[in-house]
Design a protein around this motif. Sequence first.
Motif, PDB file in Angstrom:
ATOM      1  N   GLN A 152       0.857  -1.189   0.000  1.00  0.00           N
ATOM      2  CA  GLN A 152       0.000   0.000   0.000  1.00  0.00           C
ATOM      3  C   GLN A 152       0.891   1.237   0.000  1.00  0.00           C
ATOM      4  OE1 GLN A 152      -3.249  -0.070  -0.246  1.00  0.00           O
ATOM      5  NE2 GLN A 152      -4.080  -1.883   0.747  1.00  0.00           N
ATOM      6  N   ARG A 153       1.553   1.492  -1.109  1.00  0.00           N
ATOM      7  CA  ARG A 153       2.520   2.595  -1.212  1.00  0.00           C
ATOM      8  C   ARG A 153       1.844   3.964  -1.106  1.00  0.00           C
ATOM      9  NH1 ARG A 153       7.269   3.360  -4.310  1.00  0.00           N
ATOM     10  NH2 ARG A 153       7.909   5.530  -4.172  1.00  0.00           N
ATOM     11  N   PHE A 154       0.629   4.054  -1.614  1.00  0.00           N
ATOM     12  CA  PHE A 154      -0.059   5.343  -1.680  1.00  0.00           C
ATOM     13  C   PHE A 154      -1.362   5.320  -0.885  1.00  0.00           C
ATOM     14  CE2 PHE A 154       2.402   4.870  -5.583  1.00  0.00           C
ATOM     15  CZ  PHE A 154       3.142   6.047  -5.586  1.00  0.00           C
ATOM     16  N   GLN A 155      -1.713   6.471  -0.356  1.00  0.00           N
ATOM     17  CA  GLN A 155      -2.983   6.639   0.344  1.00  0.00           C
ATOM     18  C   GLN A 155      -3.648   7.901  -0.185  1.00  0.00           C
ATOM     19  OE1 GLN A 155      -2.822   6.246   4.594  1.00  0.00           O
ATOM     20  NE2 GLN A 155      -4.692   7.425   4.945  1.00  0.00           N
ATOM     21  N   GLY A 156      -4.966   7.859  -0.260  1.00  0.00           N
ATOM     22  CA  GLY A 156      -5.647   9.048  -0.755  1.00  0.00           C
ATOM     23  C   GLY A 156      -7.137   8.984  -0.550  1.00  0.00           C
ATOM     24  N   ALA A 157      -7.803  10.005  -1.035  1.00  0.00           N
ATOM     25  CA  ALA A 157      -9.256  10.086  -0.931  1.00  0.00           C
ATOM     26  C   ALA A 157      -9.777  10.968  -2.056  1.00  0.00           C
ATOM     27  CB  ALA A 157      -9.681  10.657   0.418  1.00  0.00           C
ATOM     28  N   SER A 158     -11.031  10.719  -2.441  1.00  0.00           N
ATOM     29  CA  SER A 158     -11.684  11.515  -3.480  1.00  0.00           C
ATOM     30  C   SER A 158     -13.010  12.043  -2.971  1.00  0.00           C
ATOM     31  CB  SER A 158     -11.930  10.673  -4.736  1.00  0.00           C
ATOM     32  OG  SER A 158     -10.723  10.364  -5.401  1.00  0.00           O
ATOM     33  N   ALA A 159     -13.424  13.169  -3.523  1.00  0.00           N
ATOM     34  CA  ALA A 159     -14.721  13.761  -3.186  1.00  0.00           C
ATOM     35  C   ALA A 159     -15.411  14.197  -4.471  1.00  0.00           C
ATOM     36  CB  ALA A 159     -14.538  14.964  -2.271  1.00  0.00           C
ATOM     37  N   ILE A 160     -16.712  13.975  -4.538  1.00  0.00           N
ATOM     38  CA  ILE A 160     -17.497  14.398  -5.696  1.00  0.00           C
ATOM     39  C   ILE A 160     -18.840  14.935  -5.234  1.00  0.00           C
ATOM     40  CG2 ILE A 160     -18.246  11.992  -6.033  1.00  0.00           C
ATOM     41  CD1 ILE A 160     -18.685  12.683  -8.996  1.00  0.00           C
ATOM     42  N   ALA A 161     -19.221  16.074  -5.802  1.00  0.00           N
ATOM     43  CA  ALA A 161     -20.521  16.678  -5.507  1.00  0.00           C
ATOM     44  C   ALA A 161     -21.515  16.190  -6.546  1.00  0.00           C
ATOM     45  CB  ALA A 161     -20.416  18.202  -5.520  1.00  0.00           C
ATOM     46  N   ILE A 162     -22.293  15.191  -6.191  1.00  0.00           N
ATOM     47  CA  ILE A 162     -23.252  14.597  -7.124  1.00  0.00           C
ATOM     48  C   ILE A 162     -24.368  13.937  -6.332  1.00  0.00           C
ATOM     49  CG2 ILE A 162     -22.035  12.378  -7.236  1.00  0.00           C
ATOM     50  CD1 ILE A 162     -22.801  12.214 -10.209  1.00  0.00           C
ATOM     51  N   GLU A 163     -25.564  13.974  -6.874  1.00  0.00           N
ATOM     52  CA  GLU A 163     -26.696  13.310  -6.239  1.00  0.00           C
ATOM     53  C   GLU A 163     -26.778  11.860  -6.715  1.00  0.00           C
ATOM     54  OE1 GLU A 163     -28.474  14.646  -3.802  1.00  0.00           O
ATOM     55  OE2 GLU A 163     -27.106  16.353  -4.010  1.00  0.00           O
ATOM     56  N   ASN A 164     -27.408  11.025  -5.921  1.00  0.00           N
ATOM     57  CA  ASN A 164     -27.472   9.601  -6.252  1.00  0.00           C
ATOM     58  C   ASN A 164     -28.179   9.343  -7.586  1.00  0.00           C
ATOM     59  OD1 ASN A 164     -26.133   8.019  -4.192  1.00  0.00           O
ATOM     60  ND2 ASN A 164     -27.671   8.801  -2.770  1.00  0.00           N
ATOM     61  N   GLU A 165     -29.202  10.155  -7.899  1.00  0.00           N
ATOM     62  CA  GLU A 165     -29.923   9.962  -9.159  1.00  0.00           C
ATOM     63  C   GLU A 165     -29.001  10.197 -10.359  1.00  0.00           C
ATOM     64  OE1 GLU A 165     -32.566  10.766  -5.855  1.00  0.00           O
ATOM     65  OE2 GLU A 165     -30.855  11.884  -6.677  1.00  0.00           O
ATOM     66  N   GLU A 166     -28.173  11.225 -10.269  1.00  0.00           N
ATOM     67  CA  GLU A 166     -27.228  11.500 -11.347  1.00  0.00           C
ATOM     68  C   GLU A 166     -26.164  10.410 -11.425  1.00  0.00           C
ATOM     69  OE1 GLU A 166     -26.774  16.220 -11.823  1.00  0.00           O
ATOM     70  OE2 GLU A 166     -26.359  15.496  -9.796  1.00  0.00           O
ATOM     71  N   ALA A 167     -25.751   9.921 -10.255  1.00  0.00           N
ATOM     72  CA  ALA A 167     -24.749   8.851 -10.230  1.00  0.00           C
ATOM     73  C   ALA A 167     -25.275   7.588 -10.892  1.00  0.00           C
ATOM     74  CB  ALA A 167     -24.336   8.565  -8.787  1.00  0.00           C
ATOM     75  N   VAL A 168     -26.532   7.257 -10.633  1.00  0.00           N
ATOM     76  CA  VAL A 168     -27.157   6.092 -11.265  1.00  0.00           C
ATOM     77  C   VAL A 168     -27.143   6.244 -12.779  1.00  0.00           C
ATOM     78  CG1 VAL A 168     -29.335   4.881 -11.606  1.00  0.00           C
ATOM     79  CG2 VAL A 168     -28.584   5.461  -9.290  1.00  0.00           C
ATOM     80  N   ARG A 169     -27.485   7.434 -13.261  1.00  0.00           N
ATOM     81  CA  ARG A 169     -27.505   7.678 -14.705  1.00  0.00           C
ATOM     82  C   ARG A 169     -26.114   7.488 -15.314  1.00  0.00           C
ATOM     83  NH1 ARG A 169     -25.792  11.586 -17.638  1.00  0.00           N
ATOM     84  NH2 ARG A 169     -25.495  13.003 -15.876  1.00  0.00           N
TER      85      ARG A 169
END
Length: 347
Positions: free
Chosen positions: A21-38
């Motif tokens: 596990q050489r790298f560690q990180g995190a991501s964030a996205i501003a999106i609603e679940n309905e848009e994510a499903v699409r």
Amino acid sequence: MKCYRIDESGYTGFDLLNPDQRFQGASAIAIENEEAVRLIRDHFPRLQAGELKCRSLSRRPGNQERLLGLLRDIHAHFGCVTYVCDKRYLLTLMFVDYAVEPFYDKRGLDLYVDGRTYAMASLLYTVGPTFFGREGFDELLTAFQLAVKKKSPLFRISLVSAARNVDWRQLEEVLGPVVEACPDCWEAIVTPGVNTDAAWVVLQSLISRMEAMAEGPYRVEHDQSKNLTTYNALIKKFVNHSEEIEFQTTEIASLKFPLKLREVMQVDSKVSPAVQLADVMIGAAIEGANGMVGLRAGGLDPDEISKIYADGQFIHMSPMIDFEENRRFRKGSRSSEMIDYFAKHFS
């Protein structure tokens, strides 16, 4: 209220030398679940799995272009950010912060001015394996992280011995304080709350970018995984902190309290397509980083991943051996004040 969904990868607690596990990180996205499903349906119309997982999908060559297409769509149309740190470099930076810097502070030299600690850590990270041998350098870093974790005289002896066992005079300015068993450095190492867990570094970087992107109050949702329990506790401390203060860390990054962030919730990623997209984002970034340094073959093309990000969508912590650029980038930073402040309020 806008909601950022986040996910992490590469968390190994205090152990930043885990070879898998050489790298560690995190991501964030501003999106609603309905848009994510699409989005998911657009790019994976035949997906049978109950949950979208980057690592599972990228193993199959037939899925790789679809994954890249999904990532391009995300970064073109939604507010998002990914942070990745080289944990070995972060540990080296912590070594400078606690095992070296107090020696110079006692003598009136501020190593935090204009990013000097970052420059010293970059130098040590880059030439340490050559000067001390890979095994000797690894033993030094291992002894340091154990000393921080255990905080006992026995591990102080081990740390000093590890420094004396290598050709430390090659970098006497760096290892001298350890070899001399500087009491001020040991006091910093045994300070309650000081640890080598990278979670707060990753989280602080991610939050600073979300704060810059958010026009007003927002909330965060993340998975219920065991690893994210640590992140959840830290985010709550950040949310509840009401004192007014601002830290400028680089020419492009700052953190101001109170935050615009108002709420944090844990959700089951299986029922949150938006969190699953955050998993895809950080999974792809970590996979790309591993590919770039030759740790893993196959999977997503690192060059194609790197082309996806626009300005401000990818931030990282890695060594910078252009020392003049490092000084310019971190000129005027208040790193020492920020470290002291975080130790007081968030440990």
